[in-house]
Design an enzyme around this catalytic site. Structure first.
Site, mmCIF file in Angstrom:
data_model
loop_
_atom_site.group_PDB
_atom_site.id
_atom_site.type_symbol
_atom_site.label_atom_id
_atom_site.label_comp_id
_atom_site.label_asym_id
_atom_site.label_seq_id
_atom_site.Cartn_x
_atom_site.Cartn_y
_atom_site.Cartn_z
ATOM 1 C CE LYS A 239 -4.057 -0.764 -10.488
ATOM 2 N NZ LYS A 239 -3.829 -2.102 -9.917
ATOM 3 N NE ARG A 244 -1.608 0.480 -2.388
ATOM 4 C CZ ARG A 244 -2.591 1.380 -2.539
ATOM 5 N NH1 ARG A 244 -3.682 1.073 -3.237
ATOM 6 N NH2 ARG A 244 -2.469 2.592 -2.023
ATOM 7 C CD GLU A 287 0.850 -3.989 -5.910
ATOM 8 O OE1 GLU A 287 -0.044 -4.722 -6.356
ATOM 9 O OE2 GLU A 287 0.681 -2.790 -5.639
ATOM 10 N NE ARG A 396 -12.230 3.523 -6.095
ATOM 11 C CZ ARG A 396 -11.499 2.422 -6.125
ATOM 12 N NH1 ARG A 396 -10.484 2.344 -6.975
ATOM 13 N NH2 ARG A 396 -11.769 1.401 -5.336
#
Length: 534
Positions: A239, A244, A287, A396
C-alpha cells in the site's frame, strides 16, 4: 409538468429538516416523480452541483464577493450587516436567504428559467455585470428560492445531500433499480443524461465515457491478522503513501483525477508524457509517488510538488514522480469493472506501465512479515485483494483489505476551536492543537474527526468558558484541553510557528486525565520528522 425552483427549494428545505436518509430519498423522489423528462434532467443536474450543461471543467464563477455585492443591492441590507450575518451563519447562500426573509414576496421561477439565468451568469465575464444579473434574479425570486438558487452554484447544500442519495431518489422517481442508476452514473459522469435514461427505461444503454472521474474502489481496514479467512484466496501488494489517482487517456490526451475527484493533470507532466505514449484508450487506477532509484520517497517529499503553483524543471528534477498502476477499469471501449481481478491484472501487465508488484498470500501468519517488508521499502503497509473479485466502484466491500497503522500518536493541547458546519453549525468542532516548546505551545495541526457529538457538545461548553479572543468563526482558547491524536506522518509547514504539520491527524480520545504540562514536546515532532526521511 413544469418543474419550479420553488418546488425544488421547498423539497430541499424539508430534506434539511429530517435526519432519516430513507425519508430524504422519499421526499426527493416524490417531487422528482412529477417532473417532465427535461425538468427531471435539470433537477438532477442542479442537485449534483452543475448549474449549466455541457461546460466541462469550466465553472460558473460566482464567488463570495459577487454574492455579497448582489445581496447588499437589496433595500435595507448593508455590507456590514451581511458580514455580521455571514460570520454567524458561515455560508453565503444561507446568509442571503435569511436577509431576504420579510422582503418582497417574489415570483415563481421555473427550472428552465433558472437554467437560463445560470447560463447568462456563466457567459458573462465582467464581475460588475455578474453582480447586476445576480441582483436581478435575487430580487425577483422568493426568499427560500434565492437560498437554493445560490446553493446550486456553490454545490454546498448542507442538507445531507450526497450524490448517492440523489441517485437513489432518481431511482425512486423513475422506478429504476438504484444499483442500475448508480452504475450508469459512474460510467457516464452525467446525472442529467442518466435521469433521462432512467425515465425511458434505457439505463443499460448508457455508455462509459472518458475524462470524468469514476468512483474508486476502497479497502476495508484489517484490524486483526486473524480476521483473514481462506488465506490462499488473497493477492497481496504494497500500500503506497502517495496520491491515489485515476488516469484517463485517449490518443495523446491525458487527464489525472484524485480520489477527491479533483483534476491534478498539470501537477504531474511526467505521468502525462508516459500515458500519452500508451496506445488506445483506457482508465487506470494507481498511485502517484515521489520516486528515486527503485523506491518511493516519503509523502512529505511529494508534498513539495503540490505546494507549488508553478512547476519548473528544477522542481521536477528535485522531486521526480512516477505512476504505479494497480488496476485497469476501462480499455478500448470495454468497461472492466465486472471483470475478475486476475483478468484485469493480466491486461494491465500487457501495457507499457510501471505496475505494482503482486504476490499470493499463503497463510495469515505471513502478513506481519510482509507488512514489515513493505514499511522497509518506504511504503505505508499492505493491500490484500480477494481472488476473483470485481471492481466495486465507490464501495468498501471487504474484497480489498488494507493493513496500515498510524505513523504515531501525540498528546497535544487545543489552542483554538472553530465553529462547525451543517449539523455542527452551533458547536465548536474543529480544533487547532499544539505541542510544548519550553514555556510556550506551538501549533502542529488541526483535527475534526474522532469525537462523538456528545463529546463535542461538552467541549463546546468547556471552550466557551476558557475563551480568550474571537476572530470570526474561530475562538482562541486557554491551552487546557488535552487530546490524543493519531497521524500518518509529519511534514514541514511554513503555516505553523512550530515549522511542522501532522499529516491526516484524527482525534483518538479526549485526555481528561492530563493537563497541558503533560503534552508532547516539539523535540518529539522533530524526531518523528527525521525518522520519516530515513
Amino acid at each position: 409538468m413544469k418543474g419550479t425552483m420553488d418546488g425544488l427549494a421547498a423539497t430541499l428545505e424539508r430534506v434539511a429538516n429530517t435526519s432519516s436518509r430513507k425519508r430524504k430519498v422519499a421526499l426527493l423522489g416524490e417531487w422528482m416523480r412529477g417532473l417532465g423528462e427535461a425538468d427531471l434532467a435539470r433537477a438532477a443536474r442542479f442537485l449534483s452541483g452543475e448549474p449549466v450543461a455541457g461546460t466541462g471543467d469550466k465553472k460558473l464563477s460566482v464567488g463570495y464577493a459577487v454574492v455579497r455585492e448582489a445581496a447588499v443591492a437589496a433595500p435595507g441590507v448593508s455590507e456590514e450587516l451581511f458580514r455580521i450575518c455571514h460570520r454567524e451563519v458561515g455560508d453565503s447562500s444561507e446568509t442571503v436567504g435569511l436577509l431576504r426573509e420579510g422582503g418582497a414576496p417574489g415570483e415563481e421561477v421555473t427550472l428552465e428559467e433558472a437554467e437560463q439565468a445560470y447560463l447568462r451568469l456563466f457567459q458573462e465575464r465582467k464581475t460588475a455585470r455578474k453582480v447586476e444579473l445576480l441582483t436581478a434574479e435575487m430580487l425577483r425570486m422568493r426568499p427560500l428560492v434565492v437560498k437554493y438558487f445560490l446553493k446550486v452554484i456553490t454545490g454546498n447544500f448542507r442538507v445531507g445531500l450526497q450524490k448517492k442519495l440523489v441517485e437513489e431518489a432518481l431511482a425512486a422517481a423513475t422506478g429504476a433499480r438504484a444499483v442500475e442508476v448508480r452504475e450508469a452514473s459512474n460510467r457516464s459522469g452525467d446525472l442529467a443524461l442518466v435521469a433521462r435514461a432512467a425515465r425511458r427505461g434505457e439505463l443499460a444503454q448508457v455508455e462509459a465515457r472518458l475524462f470524468h472521474p469514476m468512483e474508486f474502489m476502497l479497502a476495508k481496514p484489517l484490524d486483526e491478522v486473524g480476521d483473514v479467512s481462506e488465506a490462499g484466496q488473497w493477492f497481496v501488494e504494497d500500500k503506497y503513501d502517495g496520491i491515489r489517482s485515476q488516469v484517463h487517456f485517449e490518443q495523446g490526451r491525458v487527464q489525472i483525477f484524485t480520489r477527491g475527484m479533483e483534476d491534478t493533470t498539470a501537477a504531474f507532466p511526467e505521468v502525462v508524457e508516459e500515458f500519452a505514449r500508451v496506445g488506445g484508450r483506457g482508465v487506470v487506477d494507481g498511485e502517484v509517488l515521489a520516486w528515486r532509484g527503485e523506491r518511493a520517497l516519503n509523502f512529505t517529499v511529494l508534498q513539495q510538488r503540490l505546494a507549488r503553483k508553478k512547476l519548473d524543471a528544477a522542481l521536477r528534477e528535485a522531486v521526480p514522480v512516477v505512476f504505479v498502476a494497480y488496476d485497469l477499469l476501462y480499455r478500448d471501449g470495454e468497461l472492466l469493472l465486472e471483470t475478475k481481478l486476475e483478468e484485469r491484472r493480466a491486461r494491465l501487465e500487457e501495457m507499457p506501465l510501471r505496475v505494482s508488484p503482486q504476490g499470493r498470500l499463503d497463510t495469515a501468519e505471513e502478513i506481519e512479515a510482509l507488512f514489515a517488508a513493505a514499511r522497509e521499502r518506504g511504503n505505508e503497509g499492505l493491500l490484500l485483494k480477494r481472488a476473483g473479485s470485481v471492481y466495486e466502484a465507490g464501495k468498501r466491500s471487504g474484497d480489498w483489505l488494507k493493513v496500515k497503522r498510524p505513523y504515531g500518536t501525540l498528546d497535544v493541547v487545543v489552542t483554538a476551536a472553530e465553529q462547525g458546519s451543517g449539523r455542527r453549525a452551533t458547536m465548536l468542532s474543529d480544533y487547532t492543537f499544539a505541542v510544548r516548546d519550553g514555556e510556550h505551545f506551538l501549533n502542529v495541526g488541526k483535527a475534526y474527526t474522532g469525537l462523538t457529538d456528545e463529546e463535542i457538545k461538552e467541549l463546546t461548553r468547556v471552550f466557551r468558558g476558557i475563551a480568550r479572543e474571537r476572530y470570526g468563526r474561530v475562538t482562541l482558547v486557554e491551552p487546557r484541553v488535552v487530546l490524543e491524536v493519531a497521524f500518518d506522518g509529519v511534514q514541514k509547514s511554513p503555516r505553523h510557528k512550530s515549522g511542522y504539520a501532522l499529516r491526516f491527524p484524527r482525534i483518538v480520545r479526549w485526555r481528561k486525565d492530563k493537563g497541558p504540562e503533560d503534552v508532547d514536546g516539539l523535540e518529539r515532532v522533530e524526531e518523528l520528522y527525521a525518522r520519516s526521511l530515513a
